[in-house]
Design a protein around this motif. Structure first.
Motif, PDB file in Angstrom:
ATOM      1  N   VAL A   1      10.906  -5.248  13.149  1.00  0.00           N
ATOM      2  CA  VAL A   1      10.798  -3.880  13.642  1.00  0.00           C
ATOM      3  C   VAL A   1      10.302  -3.934  15.088  1.00  0.00           C
ATOM      4  N   LYS A   2      10.670  -2.965  15.886  1.00  0.00           N
ATOM      5  CA  LYS A   2      10.242  -2.926  17.285  1.00  0.00           C
ATOM      6  C   LYS A   2       8.727  -3.029  17.393  1.00  0.00           C
ATOM      7  N   LYS A   3       8.262  -3.836  18.324  1.00  0.00           N
ATOM      8  CA  LYS A   3       6.830  -4.052  18.514  1.00  0.00           C
ATOM      9  C   LYS A   3       6.097  -2.725  18.708  1.00  0.00           C
ATOM     10  N   GLY A   4       5.040  -2.529  17.907  1.00  0.00           N
ATOM     11  CA  GLY A   4       4.239  -1.319  18.004  1.00  0.00           C
ATOM     12  C   GLY A   4       4.628  -0.212  17.050  1.00  0.00           C
ATOM     13  N   ASP A   5       5.765  -0.349  16.367  1.00  0.00           N
ATOM     14  CA  ASP A   5       6.217   0.700  15.445  1.00  0.00           C
ATOM     15  C   ASP A   5       5.592   0.474  14.069  1.00  0.00           C
ATOM     16  N   THR A   6       4.290   0.644  14.003  1.00  0.00           N
ATOM     17  CA  THR A   6       3.559   0.373  12.755  1.00  0.00           C
ATOM     18  C   THR A   6       3.901   1.375  11.653  1.00  0.00           C
ATOM     19  N   ALA A   7       4.279   2.581  12.033  1.00  0.00           N
ATOM     20  CA  ALA A   7       4.631   3.580  11.016  1.00  0.00           C
ATOM     21  C   ALA A   7       5.852   3.126  10.221  1.00  0.00           C
ATOM     22  N   THR A   8       6.855   2.587  10.916  1.00  0.00           N
ATOM     23  CA  THR A   8       8.045   2.096  10.221  1.00  0.00           C
ATOM     24  C   THR A   8       7.721   0.865   9.395  1.00  0.00           C
ATOM     25  N   VAL A   9       6.893  -0.013   9.916  1.00  0.00           N
ATOM     26  CA  VAL A   9       6.476  -1.198   9.155  1.00  0.00           C
ATOM     27  C   VAL A   9       5.840  -0.775   7.834  1.00  0.00           C
ATOM     28  N   ASP A  10       4.946   0.190   7.886  1.00  0.00           N
ATOM     29  CA  ASP A  10       4.260   0.655   6.672  1.00  0.00           C
ATOM     30  C   ASP A  10       5.248   1.242   5.668  1.00  0.00           C
ATOM     31  N   LYS A  11       6.220   2.013   6.161  1.00  0.00           N
ATOM     32  CA  LYS A  11       7.211   2.617   5.261  1.00  0.00           C
ATOM     33  C   LYS A  11       8.096   1.548   4.622  1.00  0.00           C
ATOM     34  N   ILE A  12       8.477   0.548   5.400  1.00  0.00           N
ATOM     35  CA  ILE A  12       9.325  -0.521   4.860  1.00  0.00           C
ATOM     36  C   ILE A  12       8.550  -1.339   3.837  1.00  0.00           C
ATOM     37  N   ASN A  13       7.291  -1.627   4.118  1.00  0.00           N
ATOM     38  CA  ASN A  13       6.479  -2.374   3.148  1.00  0.00           C
ATOM     39  C   ASN A  13       6.365  -1.628   1.820  1.00  0.00           C
ATOM     40  N   ALA A  14       6.189  -0.316   1.901  1.00  0.00           N
ATOM     41  CA  ALA A  14       6.118   0.493   0.676  1.00  0.00           C
ATOM     42  C   ALA A  14       7.448   0.426  -0.077  1.00  0.00           C
ATOM     43  N   ALA A  15       8.549   0.452   0.654  1.00  0.00           N
ATOM     44  CA  ALA A  15       9.866   0.374   0.026  1.00  0.00           C
ATOM     45  C   ALA A  15      10.075  -0.975  -0.645  1.00  0.00           C
ATOM     46  N   LEU A  16       9.658  -2.047   0.013  1.00  0.00           N
ATOM     47  CA  LEU A  16       9.801  -3.388  -0.566  1.00  0.00           C
ATOM     48  C   LEU A  16       8.975  -3.529  -1.842  1.00  0.00           C
ATOM     49  N   GLU A  17       7.773  -2.992  -1.828  1.00  0.00           N
ATOM     50  CA  GLU A  17       6.934  -3.044  -3.029  1.00  0.00           C
ATOM     51  C   GLU A  17       7.591  -2.284  -4.185  1.00  0.00           C
ATOM     52  N   LYS A  18       8.207  -1.149  -3.880  1.00  0.00           N
ATOM     53  CA  LYS A  18       8.897  -0.368  -4.913  1.00  0.00           C
ATOM     54  C   LYS A  18      10.110  -1.126  -5.431  1.00  0.00           C
ATOM     55  N   MET A  19      10.834  -1.804  -4.530  1.00  0.00           N
ATOM     56  CA  MET A  19      12.027  -2.556  -4.925  1.00  0.00           C
ATOM     57  C   MET A  19      11.672  -3.665  -5.903  1.00  0.00           C
ATOM     58  N   VAL A  20      10.548  -4.303  -5.693  1.00  0.00           N
ATOM     59  CA  VAL A  20      10.082  -5.354  -6.614  1.00  0.00           C
ATOM     60  C   VAL A  20       9.646  -4.732  -7.941  1.00  0.00           C
ATOM     61  N   ALA A  21       8.900  -3.639  -7.867  1.00  0.00           N
ATOM     62  CA  ALA A  21       8.350  -3.008  -9.072  1.00  0.00           C
ATOM     63  C   ALA A  21       9.436  -2.489 -10.006  1.00  0.00           C
ATOM     64  N   ASP A  22      10.522  -1.948  -9.450  1.00  0.00           N
ATOM     65  CA  ASP A  22      11.566  -1.382 -10.325  1.00  0.00           C
ATOM     66  C   ASP A  22      12.683  -2.391 -10.658  1.00  0.00           C
TER      67      ASP A  22
END
Length: 283
Positions: A233-254
Protein backbone atom coordinates in the motif's frame (compact mmCIF):
# COMPACT_ATOMS: atom_id res chain seq x y z
CA UNK A 1 -44.00 37.17 -20.96
CA UNK A 2 -41.86 35.44 -23.55
CA UNK A 3 -38.70 36.84 -21.96
CA UNK A 4 -39.64 35.38 -18.58
CA UNK A 5 -40.17 31.92 -20.12
CA UNK A 6 -36.75 31.96 -21.74
CA UNK A 7 -35.11 33.02 -18.48
CA UNK A 8 -36.81 30.27 -16.55
CA UNK A 9 -35.67 27.66 -19.08
CA UNK A 10 -32.14 28.97 -18.95
CA UNK A 11 -32.18 28.88 -15.16
CA UNK A 12 -33.45 25.31 -15.17
CA UNK A 13 -30.71 24.29 -17.58
CA UNK A 14 -28.12 25.93 -15.36
CA UNK A 15 -29.39 24.08 -12.29
CA UNK A 16 -29.30 20.75 -14.14
CA UNK A 17 -25.77 21.48 -15.36
CA UNK A 18 -24.51 22.31 -11.88
CA UNK A 19 -26.21 19.23 -10.43
CA UNK A 20 -24.62 16.94 -13.02
CA UNK A 21 -21.22 18.49 -12.39
CA UNK A 22 -21.52 17.97 -8.64
CA UNK A 23 -22.62 14.38 -8.99
CA UNK A 24 -20.35 13.12 -11.72
CA UNK A 25 -17.57 15.57 -12.39
CA UNK A 26 -14.77 13.53 -10.78
CA UNK A 27 -15.44 10.06 -12.11
CA UNK A 28 -11.92 9.87 -13.43
CA UNK A 29 -10.34 10.76 -10.08
CA UNK A 30 -11.30 7.59 -8.25
CA UNK A 31 -9.83 4.99 -10.58
CA UNK A 32 -7.16 3.95 -8.08
CA UNK A 33 -9.82 3.25 -5.50
CA UNK A 34 -10.20 6.45 -3.52
CA UNK A 35 -13.98 6.14 -3.51
CA UNK A 36 -16.12 3.85 -1.37
CA UNK A 37 -16.97 1.55 -4.25
CA UNK A 38 -20.68 1.85 -3.50
CA UNK A 39 -21.42 4.94 -5.57
CA UNK A 40 -22.10 3.15 -8.85
CA UNK A 41 -19.47 2.98 -11.52
CA UNK A 42 -16.45 3.62 -9.31
CA UNK A 43 -13.52 1.27 -9.78
CA UNK A 44 -10.48 0.18 -7.84
CA UNK A 45 -7.14 -0.53 -9.50
CA UNK A 46 -5.19 -3.44 -8.04
CA UNK A 47 -1.69 -4.48 -9.03
CA UNK A 48 -1.06 -8.17 -9.77
CA UNK A 49 1.24 -10.33 -11.85
CA UNK A 50 -0.05 -11.41 -15.25
CA UNK A 51 2.33 -14.34 -15.83
CA UNK A 52 2.31 -16.53 -12.71
CA UNK A 53 -0.12 -19.47 -12.94
CA UNK A 54 -1.79 -20.23 -9.64
CA UNK A 55 -0.99 -16.75 -8.30
CA UNK A 56 -1.64 -14.01 -10.82
CA UNK A 57 -2.43 -14.95 -14.40
CA UNK A 58 -4.18 -13.19 -17.25
CA UNK A 59 -5.69 -16.01 -19.28
CA UNK A 60 -6.07 -15.91 -23.08
CA UNK A 61 -9.73 -14.91 -22.84
CA UNK A 62 -8.93 -11.99 -20.54
CA UNK A 63 -10.02 -13.66 -17.30
CA UNK A 64 -7.77 -13.35 -14.24
CA UNK A 65 -7.01 -16.28 -11.95
CA UNK A 66 -4.75 -17.28 -9.08
CA UNK A 67 -4.38 -17.10 -5.32
CA UNK A 68 -3.29 -13.46 -5.34
CA UNK A 69 -6.29 -12.65 -7.54
CA UNK A 70 -8.65 -14.43 -5.14
CA UNK A 71 -7.15 -12.62 -2.14
CA UNK A 72 -7.31 -9.26 -3.92
CA UNK A 73 -10.92 -9.84 -4.97
CA UNK A 74 -11.94 -10.75 -1.41
CA UNK A 75 -10.18 -7.71 0.02
CA UNK A 76 -11.76 -5.42 -2.57
CA UNK A 77 -15.19 -6.81 -1.67
CA UNK A 78 -14.59 -5.90 1.98
CA UNK A 79 -13.56 -2.40 0.86
CA UNK A 80 -16.87 -2.02 -0.93
CA UNK A 81 -16.08 -3.07 -4.50
CA UNK A 82 -17.84 -5.75 -6.51
CA UNK A 83 -15.79 -7.90 -8.93
CA UNK A 84 -16.95 -5.86 -11.92
CA UNK A 85 -15.57 -2.71 -10.27
CA UNK A 86 -12.03 -4.12 -10.09
CA UNK A 87 -9.42 -3.22 -12.68
CA UNK A 88 -6.39 -5.50 -12.44
CA UNK A 89 -3.19 -3.78 -13.52
CA UNK A 90 -0.03 -5.66 -14.46
CA UNK A 91 2.59 -4.67 -11.91
CA UNK A 92 6.03 -6.11 -12.55
CA UNK A 93 8.42 -6.60 -9.66
CA UNK A 94 10.74 -3.75 -10.61
CA UNK A 95 7.89 -1.21 -10.76
CA UNK A 96 5.84 -2.10 -7.68
CA UNK A 97 7.09 0.69 -5.40
CA UNK A 98 6.79 3.31 -8.16
CA UNK A 99 3.25 2.19 -9.06
CA UNK A 100 2.13 2.75 -5.47
CA UNK A 101 3.95 6.07 -5.13
CA UNK A 102 2.39 7.36 -8.37
CA UNK A 103 -1.08 6.23 -7.32
CA UNK A 104 -1.43 3.94 -10.33
CA UNK A 105 -3.00 1.29 -8.08
CA UNK A 106 -4.65 1.26 -4.67
CA UNK A 107 -2.81 -1.82 -3.50
CA UNK A 108 -0.62 -4.63 -4.85
CA UNK A 109 -1.01 -8.38 -4.31
CA UNK A 110 1.75 -9.90 -6.42
CA UNK A 111 4.04 -12.35 -4.56
CA UNK A 112 5.30 -9.23 -2.77
CA UNK A 113 7.64 -10.42 -0.02
CA UNK A 114 7.82 -8.11 3.00
CA UNK A 115 11.39 -6.94 3.59
CA UNK A 116 12.94 -4.18 5.70
CA UNK A 117 14.23 -2.49 2.56
CA UNK A 118 10.80 -2.40 0.93
CA UNK A 119 9.17 -1.13 4.12
CA UNK A 120 11.18 2.06 3.72
CA UNK A 121 9.20 2.81 0.56
CA UNK A 122 5.77 1.23 1.02
CA UNK A 123 3.49 0.03 3.80
CA UNK A 124 2.36 -3.57 3.98
CA UNK A 125 -0.81 -5.29 5.13
CA UNK A 126 -0.54 -8.95 6.08
CA UNK A 127 1.30 -11.17 5.61
CA UNK A 128 -1.31 -13.35 3.91
CA UNK A 129 0.93 -16.26 2.84
CA UNK A 130 4.19 -17.75 4.09
CA UNK A 131 6.08 -19.26 1.17
CA UNK A 132 9.50 -20.92 1.02
CA UNK A 133 12.16 -21.37 -1.63
CA UNK A 134 11.89 -24.96 -2.79
CA UNK A 135 12.52 -27.35 -5.67
CA UNK A 136 10.07 -28.61 -8.26
CA UNK A 137 10.97 -32.08 -9.53
CA UNK A 138 9.34 -34.88 -11.50
CA UNK A 139 7.08 -37.16 -9.52
CA UNK A 140 9.46 -40.10 -10.08
CA UNK A 141 12.62 -38.10 -9.27
CA UNK A 142 15.21 -39.57 -6.91
CA UNK A 143 15.99 -36.14 -5.45
CA UNK A 144 14.97 -36.21 -1.79
CA UNK A 145 17.34 -33.67 -0.24
CA UNK A 146 19.33 -30.65 -1.32
CA UNK A 147 22.66 -32.42 -1.63
CA UNK A 148 21.12 -34.76 -4.22
CA UNK A 149 21.40 -31.83 -6.64
CA UNK A 150 25.17 -32.29 -6.91
CA UNK A 151 25.82 -33.21 -10.54
CA UNK A 152 22.20 -32.42 -11.46
CA UNK A 153 20.93 -29.63 -13.71
CA UNK A 154 19.14 -26.93 -11.70
CA UNK A 155 17.04 -24.28 -13.44
CA UNK A 156 15.94 -20.78 -12.49
CA UNK A 157 15.38 -17.50 -14.30
CA UNK A 158 18.24 -15.27 -15.40
CA UNK A 159 19.19 -12.83 -12.67
CA UNK A 160 17.54 -14.81 -9.87
CA UNK A 161 19.59 -15.60 -6.78
CA UNK A 162 17.58 -18.74 -5.98
CA UNK A 163 19.68 -21.23 -7.96
CA UNK A 164 22.90 -19.49 -6.97
CA UNK A 165 21.97 -19.80 -3.29
CA UNK A 166 21.42 -23.54 -3.72
CA UNK A 167 24.76 -23.96 -5.45
CA UNK A 168 26.57 -21.84 -2.86
CA UNK A 169 25.02 -23.22 0.31
CA UNK A 170 23.69 -26.72 -0.43
CA UNK A 171 24.93 -28.35 -3.62
CA UNK A 172 28.17 -26.77 -4.94
CA UNK A 173 28.32 -29.20 -7.86
CA UNK A 174 24.81 -28.42 -9.12
CA UNK A 175 24.85 -27.34 -12.77
CA UNK A 176 22.97 -24.07 -13.14
CA UNK A 177 20.73 -23.59 -16.17
CA UNK A 178 19.19 -20.13 -16.57
CA UNK A 179 16.27 -19.14 -18.80
CA UNK A 180 14.33 -15.93 -19.30
CA UNK A 181 11.15 -17.26 -17.67
CA UNK A 182 9.93 -19.97 -15.32
CA UNK A 183 7.70 -21.25 -18.11
CA UNK A 184 10.86 -22.23 -19.99
CA UNK A 185 12.28 -23.90 -16.90
CA UNK A 186 9.11 -25.93 -16.43
CA UNK A 187 9.06 -26.98 -20.08
CA UNK A 188 12.68 -28.13 -19.79
CA UNK A 189 11.87 -30.02 -16.59
CA UNK A 190 9.08 -31.80 -18.44
CA UNK A 191 11.39 -32.76 -21.30
CA UNK A 192 14.17 -33.91 -18.99
CA UNK A 193 16.62 -31.19 -20.04
CA UNK A 194 16.87 -30.12 -16.38
CA UNK A 195 16.38 -32.11 -13.18
CA UNK A 196 14.86 -29.45 -10.91
CA UNK A 197 13.53 -25.90 -10.88
CA UNK A 198 13.91 -23.57 -7.91
CA UNK A 199 12.04 -20.47 -6.70
CA UNK A 200 9.23 -19.86 -4.16
CA UNK A 201 7.17 -23.00 -3.53
CA UNK A 202 3.93 -21.09 -4.19
CA UNK A 203 5.13 -20.10 -7.66
CA UNK A 204 6.29 -23.64 -8.41
CA UNK A 205 3.01 -25.10 -7.17
CA UNK A 206 1.08 -22.70 -9.39
CA UNK A 207 2.93 -23.86 -12.50
CA UNK A 208 2.62 -27.53 -11.54
CA UNK A 209 -1.13 -27.12 -11.06
CA UNK A 210 -1.64 -26.18 -14.71
CA UNK A 211 -3.78 -28.65 -16.61
CA UNK A 212 -0.99 -29.75 -18.97
CA UNK A 213 1.32 -30.58 -16.04
CA UNK A 214 -1.03 -32.17 -13.50
CA UNK A 215 0.47 -35.27 -11.95
CA UNK A 216 3.89 -34.81 -13.55
CA UNK A 217 5.66 -32.76 -10.87
CA UNK A 218 5.96 -32.49 -7.11
CA UNK A 219 7.54 -30.14 -4.60
CA UNK A 220 10.59 -31.45 -2.74
CA UNK A 221 9.48 -29.70 0.46
CA UNK A 222 12.93 -28.41 1.43
CA UNK A 223 11.86 -24.94 2.73
CA UNK A 224 15.13 -23.22 1.84
CA UNK A 225 13.93 -19.73 2.84
CA UNK A 226 10.95 -17.85 4.29
CA UNK A 227 8.99 -15.47 2.04
CA UNK A 228 6.26 -13.47 3.80
CA UNK A 229 3.84 -12.25 1.12
CA UNK A 230 2.20 -8.95 1.97
CA UNK A 231 -0.18 -6.53 0.28
CA UNK A 232 1.66 -3.35 -0.66
CA UNK A 233 0.00 0.00 0.00
CA UNK A 234 1.21 3.56 -0.61
CA UNK A 235 3.51 4.74 2.17
CA UNK A 236 1.53 6.50 4.90
CA UNK A 237 -1.89 5.11 3.94
CA UNK A 238 -2.44 3.45 7.31
CA UNK A 239 -6.23 3.60 6.99
CA UNK A 240 -6.14 1.30 3.96
CA UNK A 241 -3.62 -1.00 5.65
CA UNK A 242 -5.97 -1.39 8.62
CA UNK A 243 -8.96 -2.14 6.37
CA UNK A 244 -7.01 -4.72 4.37
CA UNK A 245 -5.75 -6.41 7.54
CA UNK A 246 -9.33 -6.69 8.79
CA UNK A 247 -10.37 -8.19 5.46
CA UNK A 248 -7.54 -10.74 5.55
CA UNK A 249 -8.49 -11.80 9.07
CA UNK A 250 -12.10 -12.28 7.94
CA UNK A 251 -10.96 -14.28 4.89
CA UNK A 252 -9.10 -16.70 7.16
CA UNK A 253 -11.95 -16.91 9.69
CA UNK A 254 -14.63 -17.79 7.12
CA UNK A 255 -12.37 -20.39 5.41
CA UNK A 256 -12.26 -18.53 2.11
CA UNK A 257 -8.46 -18.45 2.47
CA UNK A 258 -8.30 -22.26 2.72
CA UNK A 259 -10.52 -22.62 -0.34
CA UNK A 260 -8.30 -20.27 -2.35
CA UNK A 261 -5.22 -22.32 -1.43
CA UNK A 262 -6.89 -25.60 -2.43
CA UNK A 263 -8.30 -24.18 -5.67
CA UNK A 264 -5.00 -22.74 -6.88
CA UNK A 265 -2.28 -25.03 -5.47
CA UNK A 266 -4.01 -28.32 -4.71
CA UNK A 267 -2.98 -30.29 -7.84
CA UNK A 268 0.73 -29.87 -6.95
CA UNK A 269 0.25 -31.38 -3.47
CA UNK A 270 1.34 -28.05 -2.01
CA UNK A 271 1.90 -28.43 1.73
CA UNK A 272 1.13 -24.85 2.65
CA UNK A 273 1.79 -23.26 5.98
CA UNK A 274 -1.19 -22.22 8.07
CA UNK A 275 -2.44 -18.71 7.38
CA UNK A 276 0.04 -16.33 8.99
CA UNK A 277 -0.94 -13.93 11.78
CA UNK A 278 -1.28 -10.33 10.74
CA UNK A 279 1.92 -8.45 11.46
CA UNK A 280 3.96 -11.56 12.31
CA UNK A 281 6.99 -11.87 10.01
CA UNK A 282 8.80 -15.23 10.00
CA UNK A 283 12.51 -14.66 9.44
Amino acid sequence: MKLRKVSAAAAAALVLSLTATACGGDDGDNDSGSGSGTGGGETIKIGIKYDQPGLGLKEPGGKFSGFDVDVATYVAKELGYEPDQIEFVETKSADRENALARGDVKFIAATYSITDERKQKVDFAGPYLLAHQDLLIKTDSDITKGTDLNGKKLCSVTGSTSAQNVQKEIAPKAQLQEYSSYSECIANLQSGAVDAVTTDDSILAGFAAQEQYKGQFKLAGLKLSNENYGIGVKKGDTATVDKINAALEKMVADKAWDKAVADNFGPANYQNEAAPKIGVIVS
